[in-house]
Design a protein around this motif. Structure first.
Motif, PDB file in Angstrom:
ATOM      1  N   ALA A 241       0.836  -1.209   0.000  1.00  0.00           N
ATOM      2  CA  ALA A 241       0.000   0.000   0.000  1.00  0.00           C
ATOM      3  C   ALA A 241       0.871   1.259   0.000  1.00  0.00           C
ATOM      4  N   ASN A 242       1.942   1.250   0.776  1.00  0.00           N
ATOM      5  CA  ASN A 242       2.846   2.400   0.813  1.00  0.00           C
ATOM      6  C   ASN A 242       3.513   2.613  -0.541  1.00  0.00           C
ATOM      7  N   GLU A 243       3.942   1.535  -1.173  1.00  0.00           N
ATOM      8  CA  GLU A 243       4.584   1.624  -2.483  1.00  0.00           C
ATOM      9  C   GLU A 243       3.617   2.181  -3.526  1.00  0.00           C
ATOM     10  N   LYS A 244       2.377   1.708  -3.507  1.00  0.00           N
ATOM     11  CA  LYS A 244       1.365   2.221  -4.445  1.00  0.00           C
ATOM     12  C   LYS A 244       1.136   3.704  -4.225  1.00  0.00           C
ATOM     13  N   TYR A 245       1.055   4.112  -2.977  1.00  0.00           N
ATOM     14  CA  TYR A 245       0.843   5.521  -2.664  1.00  0.00           C
ATOM     15  C   TYR A 245       1.992   6.374  -3.194  1.00  0.00           C
ATOM     16  N   LEU A 246       3.215   5.941  -2.916  1.00  0.00           N
ATOM     17  CA  LEU A 246       4.379   6.708  -3.359  1.00  0.00           C
ATOM     18  C   LEU A 246       4.474   6.780  -4.877  1.00  0.00           C
TER      19      LEU A 246
END
Length: 92
Positions: free
Chosen positions: A34-39
């Motif tokens: 989820a963090n990677e997608k957000y970034l």
């Protein structure tokens, strides 16, 4: 917590059951995804962080916390990021 070499405390493997360990592992993986997608969808975050590190390494301040506070509260920062985003869109 288990005692590690050097007197540091580490995780206690007996604190969680195997099912809890598995649930925690899945949660960590989902959070990283989820963090990677957000970034990846918020280029401005990358520009903020890379700009901060660039300036920090160029100026090498003695007080990094003070430098960070000044950097991230600079009233010109939003415009700088906006201009970089426009510049990158034109280059693409």
């Amino acid at each position: 917590m288990a005692m590690l070499r050097g007197g540091f405390l580490g995780p206690d493997p007996g604190a969680l059951s195997p099912a809890q360990q598995e649930q925690l592992s899945r949660f960590k993986i989902q959070t990283r995804i989820a963090n990677e997608k957000y970034l990846r969808t918020h280029k401005e975050v990358e520009l903020l962080i890379s700009g901060f590190f660039r300036e920090m390494f160029l100026k090498r301040p003695d007080d990094i916390q003070e430098f960070a506070a000044e950097y991230f509260t600079d009233p010109r920062l939003p415009n700088k990021i906006h201009m970089q985003l426009i510049k990158e869109k034109k280059a693409a």
